[in-house]
Scaffold this active site. Structure first.
Site, PDB file in Angstrom:
ATOM      1  N   GLN A   1       0.831  -1.196   0.000  1.00 27.89           N
ATOM      2  CA  GLN A   1       0.000   0.000   0.000  1.00 27.89           C
ATOM      3  C   GLN A   1       0.872   1.255   0.000  1.00 27.89           C
ATOM      4  O   GLN A   1       0.362   2.347  -0.217  1.00 27.89           O
ATOM      5  CB  GLN A   1      -0.885   0.031   1.257  1.00 27.89           C
ATOM      6  CG  GLN A   1      -1.973  -1.018   1.286  1.00 27.89           C
ATOM      7  CD  GLN A   1      -2.685  -1.089   2.627  1.00 27.89           C
ATOM      8  OE1 GLN A   1      -2.624  -2.099   3.291  1.00 27.89           O
ATOM      9  NE2 GLN A   1      -3.358  -0.033   3.035  1.00 27.89           N
TER      10      GLN A   1
ATOM     11  N   PHE B   1      -6.009  -3.841   3.543  1.00 25.69           N
ATOM     12  CA  PHE B   1      -6.716  -3.545   4.801  1.00 25.69           C
ATOM     13  C   PHE B   1      -5.805  -2.926   5.859  1.00 25.69           C
ATOM     14  O   PHE B   1      -6.117  -2.971   7.052  1.00 25.69           O
ATOM     15  CB  PHE B   1      -7.395  -4.816   5.364  1.00 25.69           C
ATOM     16  CG  PHE B   1      -8.125  -5.615   4.324  1.00 25.69           C
ATOM     17  CD1 PHE B   1      -9.229  -5.077   3.678  1.00 25.69           C
ATOM     18  CD2 PHE B   1      -7.694  -6.879   3.950  1.00 25.69           C
ATOM     19  CE1 PHE B   1      -9.900  -5.797   2.694  1.00 25.69           C
ATOM     20  CE2 PHE B   1      -8.351  -7.602   2.966  1.00 25.69           C
ATOM     21  CZ  PHE B   1      -9.455  -7.059   2.344  1.00 25.69           C
TER      22      PHE B   1
ATOM     23  N   ARG C   1      -4.898   7.885  16.887  1.00 30.89           N
ATOM     24  CA  ARG C   1      -6.265   7.878  16.373  1.00 30.89           C
ATOM     25  C   ARG C   1      -7.235   7.295  17.404  1.00 30.89           C
ATOM     26  O   ARG C   1      -8.417   7.656  17.425  1.00 30.89           O
ATOM     27  CB  ARG C   1      -6.367   7.154  15.032  1.00 30.89           C
ATOM     28  CG  ARG C   1      -7.668   7.465  14.296  1.00 30.89           C
ATOM     29  CD  ARG C   1      -7.722   6.897  12.889  1.00 30.89           C
ATOM     30  NE  ARG C   1      -7.181   7.768  11.857  1.00 30.89           N
ATOM     31  CZ  ARG C   1      -7.869   8.699  11.199  1.00 30.89           C
ATOM     32  NH1 ARG C   1      -9.147   8.898  11.459  1.00 30.89           N
ATOM     33  NH2 ARG C   1      -7.289   9.437  10.270  1.00 30.89           N
TER      34      ARG C   1
ATOM     35  N   ARG D   1      -7.688  -1.209   8.897  1.00 26.70           N
ATOM     36  CA  ARG D   1      -8.953  -0.480   8.681  1.00 26.70           C
ATOM     37  C   ARG D   1      -9.552   0.052   9.998  1.00 26.70           C
ATOM     38  O   ARG D   1     -10.009  -0.713  10.831  1.00 26.70           O
ATOM     39  CB  ARG D   1      -9.940  -1.431   8.021  1.00 26.70           C
ATOM     40  CG  ARG D   1     -10.995  -0.773   7.189  1.00 26.70           C
ATOM     41  CD  ARG D   1     -11.804  -1.850   6.505  1.00 26.70           C
ATOM     42  NE  ARG D   1     -12.596  -1.313   5.398  1.00 26.70           N
ATOM     43  CZ  ARG D   1     -13.232  -2.086   4.515  1.00 26.70           C
ATOM     44  NH1 ARG D   1     -13.164  -3.385   4.595  1.00 26.70           N
ATOM     45  NH2 ARG D   1     -13.937  -1.533   3.540  1.00 26.70           N
TER      46      ARG D   1
ATOM     47  N   THR E   1      -3.641  11.838  10.314  1.00 27.01           N
ATOM     48  CA  THR E   1      -3.530  12.738  11.465  1.00 27.01           C
ATOM     49  C   THR E   1      -2.153  13.397  11.518  1.00 27.01           C
ATOM     50  O   THR E   1      -1.954  14.372  12.220  1.00 27.01           O
ATOM     51  CB  THR E   1      -3.842  12.005  12.785  1.00 27.01           C
ATOM     52  OG1 THR E   1      -2.999  10.862  12.885  1.00 27.01           O
ATOM     53  CG2 THR E   1      -5.289  11.560  12.806  1.00 27.01           C
TER      54      THR E   1
ATOM     55  N   GLU F   1     -12.814   3.261   5.671  1.00 28.00           N
ATOM     56  CA  GLU F   1     -12.739   2.752   7.038  1.00 28.00           C
ATOM     57  C   GLU F   1     -14.035   2.853   7.849  1.00 28.00           C
ATOM     58  O   GLU F   1     -14.360   1.933   8.596  1.00 28.00           O
ATOM     59  CB  GLU F   1     -11.621   3.483   7.801  1.00 28.00           C
ATOM     60  CG  GLU F   1     -10.239   3.079   7.348  1.00 28.00           C
ATOM     61  CD  GLU F   1      -9.171   4.029   7.859  1.00 28.00           C
ATOM     62  OE1 GLU F   1      -9.172   5.198   7.428  1.00 28.00           O
ATOM     63  OE2 GLU F   1      -8.365   3.623   8.704  1.00 28.00           O
TER      64      GLU F   1
END
Lengths: 775, 465
Positions: free
Chosen positions: A191, A222, A304, A336, A434, A706
């Site tokens: 990814q 994922f 998060r 995810r 973030t 997500e």
């Protein structure tokens, strides 16, 4: 538009990493990983393995020309262990042989002497011993200390969630081919192509310009291939550098499960205070994140969790603290939701706890405390474009919560060996990385002289349909037949310095960059047409591959316009760059405006429990979701259905199991179960919230990757609700997943197994050798 | 030399008979549509169809190519997605596209193959059968709802299917390419002799051996029995049913005689593995594997079945319940193989039930399983054979519990009282499939379930609780 890859998928013509035709002379690498979770390597004897037929070389840390370091956020993870190992499966060497099979056979002959050290698998133990990945962080709003006095009801307890195996069906893999002048081309199932490129360059001791990373598509990611696709690619490249041969490294399933990190298990404490009229006055939580043996993405995941600790609720006084705890498990990583689901589960548990004690339905508390526009999040951002009230009323009008409740009550009154339950699960999820600097992307667009178009972006296609969305944007902006647009592979030589495809933000970031590139090209083409027709560029439009001037079709086609522009030596290539505006976050104050926008939604989950056997099935999940203005309903609904079922899996049957030696016992598909076709909800109904959309989202179509996963959390609380109908004395333990085992034990707690207190601490099962993480 | 048809092409290969079909397809033939997901038959990404002639018609079954030794397809046709592709998409492919039944696409080919297998079956189209056809296919992206929608469309498109001349019907409607009509003739030109070699390791369906030891078999010759008529049969004679050791679970499921004997057979066997695994896994394999949680072992223990053990030309017959001496310790010499299983046909007033609970209801290994054969005459338990798996080192025939029940009136009190006996003859341990306490509780519940299901008028959860 249907996913542009789907035709290739159904005919088996789509190419994945292991389908790339191999070059003659290709060698195969198999990873030798540590058999123990913590220890000092006293000696390794490779001589027998090296003597096996077909074995070419065994690569260890000693062979690394650059830095033996792959840590992304914190440099704390070697590619190959040197003197110490910190988790079972930690790579020690790469065996290179003429075939995968020969390399695997050689692996069995490696002799290793290790002095074992103390193994920690429990994050709370790690925290007590001061084993932390980084210092703890706290987000706060108002003053909880003072607020407790104002609370009429205060409840506290413990809530745990286990980890989750990604179980992308395509395992990790990479194929590195040496090119001329010491350059290396890597095909990777990643990814994060740039992460692979940067880390490979670092380890190989060369510049990033020497390393090209190409990604066609992933057979699922994922989050599991955001950071953890990197080591295998680096190893393959290292082999290619050392041997000047193409090297392929593809993990088999058991190696993949054993060696890679997963969704973080969390163990958490909560305290919630409510007013007389059931408004949340104060909320405190402490999160113990089981990070595993190295940082990987844990600091960002932990962050998060804090961002989403209050989920979809407004709480005026909040104090939430998170510890990233270092244990002897494989480094846990993105999955995810990225820590968000773990945070949300805790406040949902706190609300369920309060509701049970106060003898009101949980949804009454949920509804009373929903976030509104203008409310402040604990991290300082002011809620805007919320719509949760609207979503809730849509749920009431379309799916009639009270009728569902009534129907379930009536069913339960008439059935002794089957009980139904339901829950509501609101979700508020922030969109953006973030870490603000990551919110940038680029897109490279070529208009070829025949009028066809090639598009490259930093987005990686892994089934989420991002390439389809990119193609839609380009085709729509140029008003071209989609057949005339090609989405190129994701390649670091075409689009550099990319952020990984993650955080649900890929379509927004890359799509906006693509829009910019297309706009710049359109501007030039329109100028050219305007000059030709003697009008101003504002008079020119392109519709269905035809040039329109002042609203009327001209005789000039798109192709002719492109040809003319080319002859006029106008640049038909453009690189668009996008950086999300407004967003910021100050870590020293833990305040800012980190998210471009939020996605909201609500799920109603209905479950039936077989009270004889303790098994259950989901009758329905009804969802009202804030798509904004969806640009591709087919793709977006697929994300919701898939995310929901993945979330349900996490909450129900997916039980990650490490023993107290840090050995993964759920190490294959026969021991780790993900939902099959029979275990998904019988009915999934999705209603779109009517909204004008958000301009920060691509074509006002909000991110969708997500958020739906967290609808799955409702499964846990629906099961709880049903259990209570059978066993009113059931005391919640809030320890997901709610496996068939836990359900049966909960139904029959007279069996003496769930002697838990109100804090939700589950007594250890006698004779149980399992150490279930995060319990 | 192994000969078979791969899609439309005749293959002759000198590869060792133990090579997994999957490796042959992907790496020898470069047909990369078939994917590797788990190599243990648990995901379906490598599913292919295997066709053979039966009563003059082609019969196609999906199987997991990762667990299939190439010798087992000797004389058959193997169909991969490449052999299903035509100029336009087939309806199966088209509906999967239309309903967005594919996201990352890695599992998709397995679904296409399995669903095409459903189309090729000689039974009347039925949505439930369509779903059953993909019960061994795992998808991590879609959440299956879109695949369900596609399966519904496919079923509708099969309305009016000719269940006899199925291939012709499907070719005409472009579900499959025309060459399928030529396959029966092509197959006539290939010998159906055994693809293996006598001196190799004995392999039945391979569904256990190839999970455990594929790396030790892939370059070897194996001795194959799956296609041998002496090993694969079901007969009923003189009140005794006899099954060959290599009889597959699907053979059992599709046997009219057994369907009559066990009206709930399909429901029972639906809890055992997945369709592609049931198509190749054998009864004897399940027994000799000696897993404490063998589903078929539990089934046949409750029938008080006997097994025939044969070495060369010597045979002996013992009760299945006496076969298990300890954990993976069998009353069997190294050279003996289970050649047949037999059981006395239960009388008409006998009741049979199978219960199984696992982490996932389908396609999973049991936490606990149990089967029961019970005869009640004039309110009294006249005969009881009850088995249990997952609660000890071997599959267990619950002899004390059965003895306790015999001759006593069937009442809730009796069933409750039997639990103490039941608990005393089991010894579950905590493992990845559940804690000891759970397994004890679960077996109690499943024991209750037998009686609740078989004698609903006398026994209910309410009266037992």
């Amino acid at each position: 538009m249907k996913n542009i890859d789907s035709k290739g998928h159904v005919t088996g013509k789509s190419i994945y990493l292991d389908d790339i035709p191999t070059i003659q002379g290709t060698l195969y690498g198999v990873v030798f990983g540590s058999p123990v979770a913590h220890g000092h390597i006293d000696a390794v004897d490779y001589s027998k393995a090296l003597a096996m037929p077909g074995v070419i070389r065994i690569i260890t840390h000693k062979d690394i020309p650059g830095e033996n370091q792959i840590g992304g956020i914190i440099p704390d993870e070697p590619l190959f262990a040197t003197n110490e190992v910190h988790f079972q499966g930690q790579p020690i060497a790469l065996i290179i042989a003429e075939s995968d099979h020969l390399a695997s056979e050689a692996r069995k002959c490696i002799e290793l002497k290790i002095s074992e050290k103390e193994i920690i698998v429990d994050p709370r133990v790690a925290q007590q011993k001061g084993e932390l990945i980084q210092p703890p962080r706290t987000f706060a709003l108002g003053d909880t200390e003072k607020a407790w006095a104002k609370c009429v009801h205060v409840f506290q307890g413990k809530a745990d969630t286990n980890g989750q195996e990604h179980l992308y069906i395509e395992t990790q893999g990479a194929y590195a081919v040496p090119m001329e002048n010491g350059n290396i081309r890597i095909s990777s199932s990643t990814q994060g192509p740039t992460a692979v490129q940067r880390t490979t360059a670092w380890v190989l001791g060369v510049g990033m310009h020497k390393i090209e990373v190409d990604v066609v598509r992933l057979g699922g990611g994922f989050g599991g291939k955001e950071d953890q696709a990197t080591p295998w690619a680096v190893m393959a490249a290292l082999g290619a550098q050392l041997l000047n041969k193409p090297i392929k490294v593809v993990l088999n399933r058991m190696d993949d499960m054993r060696m890679t990190g997963k969704r973080h298990p969390y163990s958490s404490d909560y305290k919630i205070g409510l007013s007389e009229d059931l408004k949340i006055i104060a909320y405190e939580a402490t999160f113990f994140q089981n990070a595993g043996a190295a940082a990987d993405l844990s600091p960002a995941v932990m962050e998060r969790t804090l961002f989403h600790a209050t989920n979809a609720y407004f709480v005026p006084n909040v104090q939430v603290t998170a510890y990233s705890c270092k244990t002897n498990l494989p480094p846990n990583t993105a999955f995810r939701g990225f820590g968000g689901p773990q945070g949300m589960f805790v406040i949902e548990s706190a609300l369920a706890h309060a509701a049970h004690e106060l003898n009101v339905p949980t949804y009454v508390l949920q509804k009373k405390n929903l976030l509104k526009n203008g409310d402040e999040f604990p991290y300082g951002q002011i809620a805007a474009d919320v719509g949760l009230q609207h979503i809730w009323s849509d749920m009431e009008s379309k799916f009639d919560i009270q009728a569902v409740e009534k129907r379930i009550r009536a069913f339960n009154a008439n059935h002794s060996d089957q009980k139904k339950g339901f829950s509501l699960m609101p979700v508020t999820f922030g969109i953006s990385f973030t870490k603000t600097p990551m919110n940038q992307a680029r897109a490279l667009v070529h208009i070829y002289s025949d009028g066809s178009v090639g598009v490259s972006t930093g987005a990686v296609e892994m089934g989420q349909g991002v390439n389809t969305k990119m193609l839609q944007i380009a085709a729509q902006m140029f008003s071209l037949d989609p057949e005339r647009v090609k989405l190129e592979s994701t390649n670091t030589t075409r689009v550099a310095n990319t952020s990984p495809s993650a955080a649900s933000a890929t379509s927004d970031l890359n799509g906006k960059a693509l829009q910019k590139a297309c706009n710049a090209l359109l501007e030039r083409l329109k100028q050219s047409a305007a000059d030709h027709f003697g009008v101003s560029p504002g008079d020119i439009e392109l519709k269905n591959e035809q040039v329109y001037s002042q609203g009327k079709a001209t005789s000039m086609s798109w192709n002719q316009l492109v040809d003319m522009a080319f002859l006029q030596r106008i640049c038909l290539t453009e690189n668009g760059h996008y950086a999300t505006p407004i967003i910021n976050f100050d870590k020293t104050k833990e305040k800012g405006h980190p998210f471009a926008y939020h996605v909201h939604g609500l799920a109603l989950t209905e479950v039936s429990i077989d009270c004889i056997r303790g098994v259950y099935e989901f009758d329905a999940v009804k969802i009202v979701h804030d798509f904004g203005k969806t640009m591709n309903p087919s793709v977006d609904i697929g994300q919701i259905e898939g995310g929901l079922v993945q979330g349900i899996g996490w909450m129900t049957m997916e039980e990650l199991n490490y023993d107290n030696q840090g050995r993964l016992r759920s190490n294959s598909l026969s021991a780790y179960k993900i939902p099959d076709i029979y275990s998904v909800p019988k009915e999934v109904l999705i209603e779109a919230l009517e909204t004008d959309g958000n301009d920060m989202a691509i074509l006002k179509s909000k991110a969708v990757g997500e958020p739906p996963l967290m609808y799955g959390i409702g499964a846990y609380f629906a099961i709880e609700n049903a259990i209570r109908a059978f066993n009113p004395s059931f005391i919640s333990t809030f320890d997901a997943p709610f496996t068939h085992e836990k359900v049966l034990l909960a139904l029959y707690n007279h069996y003496g197994i769930l002697e838990n207190s109100k804090t939700g601490i589950r007594s250890s099962l006698s004779g149980n050798a399992d150490v279930r993480i995060a319990q | 030399m192994i000969e078979f048809i791969l899609n439309d092409r005749k293959i002759r290969t000198d590869k060792p008979s133990g090579l997994p079909l999957l490796d042959f397809i992907r790496y020898e033939q470069s047909l990369t549509g078939t994917k590797i997901g788990c190599r243990e038959g648990d995901c379906g990404a490598c599913n292919v169809l295997v066709g053979h002639l039966q009563d003059g018609q082609m019969k196609y079954l999906p199987i997991t190519s990762c667990l299939t030794p190439i010798g087992n397809v000797q004389g058959k046709q193997v169909v991969t997605v490449e052999g299903l592709n035509m100029e336009d998409l087939s309806p199966v492919q088209q509906y999967m596209v239309d309903e967005a039944g594919t996201q990352c696409g890695f599992c998709t080919v397995g679904f296409i193959v399995s669903l095409t297998g459903y189309c090729l079956s000689h039974s009347t189209p039925d949505y439930k059968a369509a779903i059953a056809a993909i019960d061994g296919n795992i998808c991590r992206c879609t959440g299956y709802k879109s695949i369900e929608r596609a399966a519904r469309h496919i079923t509708n498109a099969l309305a009016g299917k000719d269940t006899r001349e199925t291939v012709d019907w499907l070719v005409e409607r472009k579900f499959i390419p025309p060459y399928f009509k030529e396959i029966p003739n092509m197959l006539q030109t290939i010998g159906a002799e055994n693809g293996g070699q006598k001196n190799g390791v004995l392999v039945g369906g391979g569904t256990d051996l190839y999970v455990q030891k594929h790396d030790q078999l892939l370059d070897r010759e194996v001795d194959l029995v799956a296609n041998h008529p002496n090993w694969r049969f079901i007969t009923i004679k003189n009140g005794v049913c006899t099954l060959g050791g290599a009889t597959t679970v699907t053979d059992v499921q599709e046997s009219d005689a057994l369907q009559t004997l066990f009206p709930r057979l399909t429901q029972h066997l639906k809890l055992v593995a997945s369709s592609p695994i049931r198509n190749i896994s054998t009864l004897a394999g399940n027994f000799v594997n000696a897993s404490p949680i063998g589903d078929l072992t539990a089934f046949f223990l409750a029938l008080n079945a006997k097994i025939e053990l044969t070495e060369d030309d010597k045979s002996r017959t013992i009760f299945l319940k006496d076969f298990y001496k300890g954990y993976k310790d069998l009353d069997k010499t190294k050279g003996e193989n289970i050649t047949a299983i037999s059981f006395i046909i239960p009388p008409a007033n006998s009741h049979f039930n199978l219960e199984k609970v696992s982490k996932r209801i389908h396609l999973d290994i049991a936490s606990v399983n149990t089967a029961a054969q019970i005869i009640v005459e004039s309110g009294v338990i006249a005969d009881a054979h009850i088995s249990a798996g997952g609660v000890g080192p071997t599959p267990i025939y619950l002899k004390d519990t059965c003895a306790f029940l015999m001759g006593k009136p069937l009442t809730p009190e009796l069933i409750r009282a039997a639990i103490d006996v039941l608990q005393s003859e089991i010894s579950p341990i905590s493992d990845v499939r559940g804690s000891e306490n759970y397994k004890r509780l679960l077996l109690r519940q499943l024991f209750y379930a037998h009686f609740i299901k078989l004698f609903p008028n006398q026994i209910s959860l309410e009266v037992l609780a």
